[in-house]
Scaffold this active site. Structure first.
Site, PDB file in Angstrom:
ATOM      1  N   ASP A  78      -9.331  -3.315  -2.309  1.00  0.00           N
ATOM      2  CA  ASP A  78      -9.713  -3.385  -0.748  1.00  0.00           C
ATOM      3  C   ASP A  78     -11.243  -3.153  -0.695  1.00  0.00           C
ATOM      4  O   ASP A  78     -11.619  -3.428   0.371  1.00  0.00           O
ATOM      5  CB  ASP A  78      -8.896  -2.139  -0.114  1.00  0.00           C
ATOM      6  N   CYS A 119      -4.174   0.962  -7.513  1.00  0.00           N
ATOM      7  CA  CYS A 119      -4.716   0.747  -6.376  1.00  0.00           C
ATOM      8  C   CYS A 119      -4.179   0.397  -5.265  1.00  0.00           C
ATOM      9  O   CYS A 119      -3.129  -0.703  -5.196  1.00  0.00           O
ATOM     10  CB  CYS A 119      -6.051  -0.267  -6.684  1.00  0.00           C
ATOM     11  N   ASP A 120      -4.439   0.685  -3.849  1.00  0.00           N
ATOM     12  CA  ASP A 120      -4.448   0.204  -2.772  1.00  0.00           C
ATOM     13  C   ASP A 120      -2.740  -0.592  -2.312  1.00  0.00           C
ATOM     14  O   ASP A 120      -1.959   0.301  -2.576  1.00  0.00           O
ATOM     15  CB  ASP A 120      -5.128  -1.044  -2.540  1.00  0.00           C
ATOM     16  N   LYS A 121      -2.599  -1.884  -1.968  1.00  0.00           N
ATOM     17  CA  LYS A 121      -1.374  -2.395  -1.552  1.00  0.00           C
ATOM     18  C   LYS A 121      -0.332  -2.433  -2.914  1.00  0.00           C
ATOM     19  O   LYS A 121       0.655  -2.704  -2.833  1.00  0.00           O
ATOM     20  CB  LYS A 121      -1.455  -3.564  -1.022  1.00  0.00           C
ATOM     21  N   CYS A 192     -10.244   4.678  -6.834  1.00  0.00           N
ATOM     22  CA  CYS A 192     -11.325   5.300  -6.416  1.00  0.00           C
ATOM     23  C   CYS A 192     -10.941   7.065  -6.166  1.00  0.00           C
ATOM     24  O   CYS A 192      -9.945   7.461  -5.635  1.00  0.00           O
ATOM     25  CB  CYS A 192     -11.807   4.866  -5.207  1.00  0.00           C
ATOM     26  N   GLU A 446      -8.664  -3.564   7.197  1.00  0.00           N
ATOM     27  CA  GLU A 446      -9.193  -2.170   7.307  1.00  0.00           C
ATOM     28  C   GLU A 446     -10.625  -1.931   7.802  1.00  0.00           C
ATOM     29  O   GLU A 446     -11.311  -3.090   7.644  1.00  0.00           O
ATOM     30  CB  GLU A 446      -9.249  -1.625   5.669  1.00  0.00           C
ATOM     31  N   SER A 472      -9.262   2.293   6.005  1.00  0.00           N
ATOM     32  CA  SER A 472      -9.266   2.830   4.490  1.00  0.00           C
ATOM     33  C   SER A 472      -8.957   4.078   4.500  1.00  0.00           C
ATOM     34  O   SER A 472      -9.190   5.007   5.515  1.00  0.00           O
ATOM     35  CB  SER A 472     -10.817   2.345   3.933  1.00  0.00           C
TER      36      SER A 472
END
Length: 557
Positions: A78, A119-121, A192, A446, A472
């Site tokens: 992302d 991560c993310d999705k 992150c 985002e 985000s």
């Protein structure tokens, strides 16, 4: 065994022949077949090393009497996709990932599953896919990134880098200082380092009981993370044929509630609301977005992590006792919100797992009596601007919780970035970014770039931002997303005009525009939704099938 359908009996001689071509021997056909759903991809900092972790995992599975079969899903970073057309593909990738796991696991009738996201999705996509398959499943992520430091010793992370762009534009920092932040914000592999979407979801996997302790906080690329992966490999072999550990037996209604409780206590990413709504539907749990405020009202916010508190990161939470300490502390407020009796993949109940855990650093994880807030770090607002709800990360508010201001409307994120950068937005304004919802975007981009520009330009306490898109986990400020109905489906956000007065009151969970009924009806009669030209075939398919954010942006069957 479920896999007997591909390996037992004379009619399966052709199937066994194909499996022998992969290296299987006679003795392997009596062993459980374990799917290893990896998400190795070289461009994502949290994933470029997962191929090595998968080898560690598979080696442990073989040592413990099972046969691993690794397959891969796609992934979108992302942060790299942020602020351009690539972000249109982030949320839709969740559905591809879920479909991938359902497809591979069911096509080959594998007995159990280990998911390796980060991560993310990718995390929610894998959870959704695993729930469809419903075999014994363990989640073990790649682990969080270390925080970075400037030369002066100031902790920094990806959110710092995004906000630095706005500071550079206003000449608050030099090009040299911007470069220093760029080169130090992400110092290692891993998800992150703040309580952004990836780490929020990885910690919630612990709360839901589908991951082992430490999944959300043990740093990537450490010996401790490798040992966690080995433990997951051993454990999946122990439970591979035990129906008690089918994921739907673990991730039930109580587990969903536990995840939301922990989310509120830690002020997780607002994306978790979207993903937990989607996960609950795959789990057969009737979670409504309106229920979240009741949970928030009963859960103290005891841990602030970047971006809400820029100096604190996931490694600090781990050092202070990890998720077990957080959950143990929440449980001291005996109000029935946590279900400690729920089973986890370790074989312990959640209560047994957290056991005698204690907070090791009360400056990082607060006691309930000294909580940052008596209510949770997320809230759902309703009103004539969001009849079906919208989401705000209250943990990230830097100014007042009550705000009234004039609308400055943009019909895309790109328009908003240009408008903010050119000085079109000033103190007292409400930035409106619309046609960025699941259907209108499509893909529900985002808005980290616009919010970071606002913060970087020193307007964080004086400007609100509302959108039918999302944010985000690195976003902070008075940022309200997921507005439903969205503009593309005729929602009120699509009827707004520059200068309209918008009232936001977080404490009364309300968001409204001051429009008379007559004016509202007039605008509805004149309304023509903005039509965007879509070049990608997958985006056109997604746009036709996706529901709005109040339903988790899931696809209609």
């Amino acid at each position: 065994m479920r896999s007997d359908v591909i390996k037992k009996g004379y009619t399966r001689a052709p199937h066994r022949s194909l499996l022998r071509a992969t290296g299987l021997k006679d003795e392997d056909f009596s062993k459980p077949f374990i799917g290893v759903a990896n998400s190795f991809i070289e461009i994502i900092p949290g994933h470029f090393f997962l191929n090595k972790y998968a080898e560690i995992l598979k080696d442990e599975i073989r040592k413990n009497g099972c046969v691993p079969f690794e397959f891969n899903t796609i992934g979108v970073d992302d942060g790299i996709a942020m602020g351009h057309g690539g972000m249109l593909y982030s949320l839709p990738s969740r559905e591809i990932i879920a479909n991938s796991i359902e497809t591979v696991m069911n096509a080959h009738a594998l007995d159990a599953l280990v998911c390796m996201p980060n991560c993310d999705k990718i995390v929610p996509g894998m959870v959704m896919g695993a729930l469809r398959v419903n075999v014994p499943t363990i989640f073990v992520s790649g682990g969080p990134m270390r925080k970075g430091y400037t030369k002066s010793g100031q902790p920094i992370d990806l959110a710092t880098a995004f906000e630095a762009v706005g500071k550079f534009e206003t000449k608050e920092i030099s090009e040299e200082e911007l470069k220093e932040i760029e080169c130090n914000a992400c110092p290692s592999g891993g998800s992150c380092s703040g309580m952004f979407t990836a780490n929020s979801m990885n910690t919630l996997c612990e709360a839901m009981g589908i991951a082992l302790s430490g999944n959300g906080t043990i740093l990537a690329l450490t010996k401790e993370r490798e040992e966690l992966i080995r433990r997951a490999g051993r454990r999946i072999c122990e439970i591979a044929l035990d129906e008690r550990f089918k994921i739907r037996n673990i991730l039930n209604e109580k587990a969903v509630r536990n995840a939301l409780v922990v989310d509120m206590a830690m002020g997780g990413s607002s994306n978790t609301v979207l993903h937990m709504l989607a996960i609950s539907r795959e789990a057969g749990v009737n979670l409504q977005i309106s229920q979240l405020n009741k949970i928030s009202q009963n859960i103290a916010h005891i841990a602030k992590i970047s971006p809400s508190l820029p100096n604190v990161h996931m490694e600090d939470i781990g050092r202070a006792g990890g998720m077990n300490a957080v959950i143990k502390e929440i449980s001291r407020r005996d109000n029935g919100m946590l279900h400690l009796e729920n089973l986890t993949v370790s074989g312990e109940t959640l209560g047994e797992r957290v056991g005698l855990s204690e907070i090791k650093d009360e400056s990082v994880i607060h006691k309930v009596e000294n909580a940052y807030s008596k209510v949770g770090g997320l809230a759902i607002l309703f009103g004539n601007l969001a009849e079906q709800g919208c989401v705000i990360k209250t943990a990230g508010i830097v100014g007042e919780r009550k705000f009234s201001g004039k609308a400055v409307c943009f019909n895309s994120q790109d328009e908003a970035i240009a408008g903010i950068s050119s000085g079109k937005v000033g103190k007292g304004d409400v930035v409106v970014i619309r046609y960025e919802g699941p259907r209108g975007g499509p893909g529900m981009q985002e808005m980290l770039s616009p919010t970071s520009l606002i913060m970087g330009r020193g307007l964080g306490a004086d400007v609100a931002l509302i959108t039918d898109g999302r944010f985000s986990g690195a976003t902070r400020g008075l940022s309200i997303g997921h507005i439903s109905p969205e503009a593309a489906e005729g929602g009120m956000i699509g009827l707004l005009r520059d200068g309209d007065i918008i009232d936001i009151d977080v404490d009364t969970y309300s968001i409204n525009v001051r429009l008379s009924e007559a004016e509202t009806l007039k605008r509805k009669a004149e309304f023509k939704p903005v039509q965007k030209e879509l070049k990608g075939k997958w985006l056109r398919q997604y746009q036709r099938l996706v529901t709005n954010a109040s339903n988790g942006a899931i696809l209609e069957a």
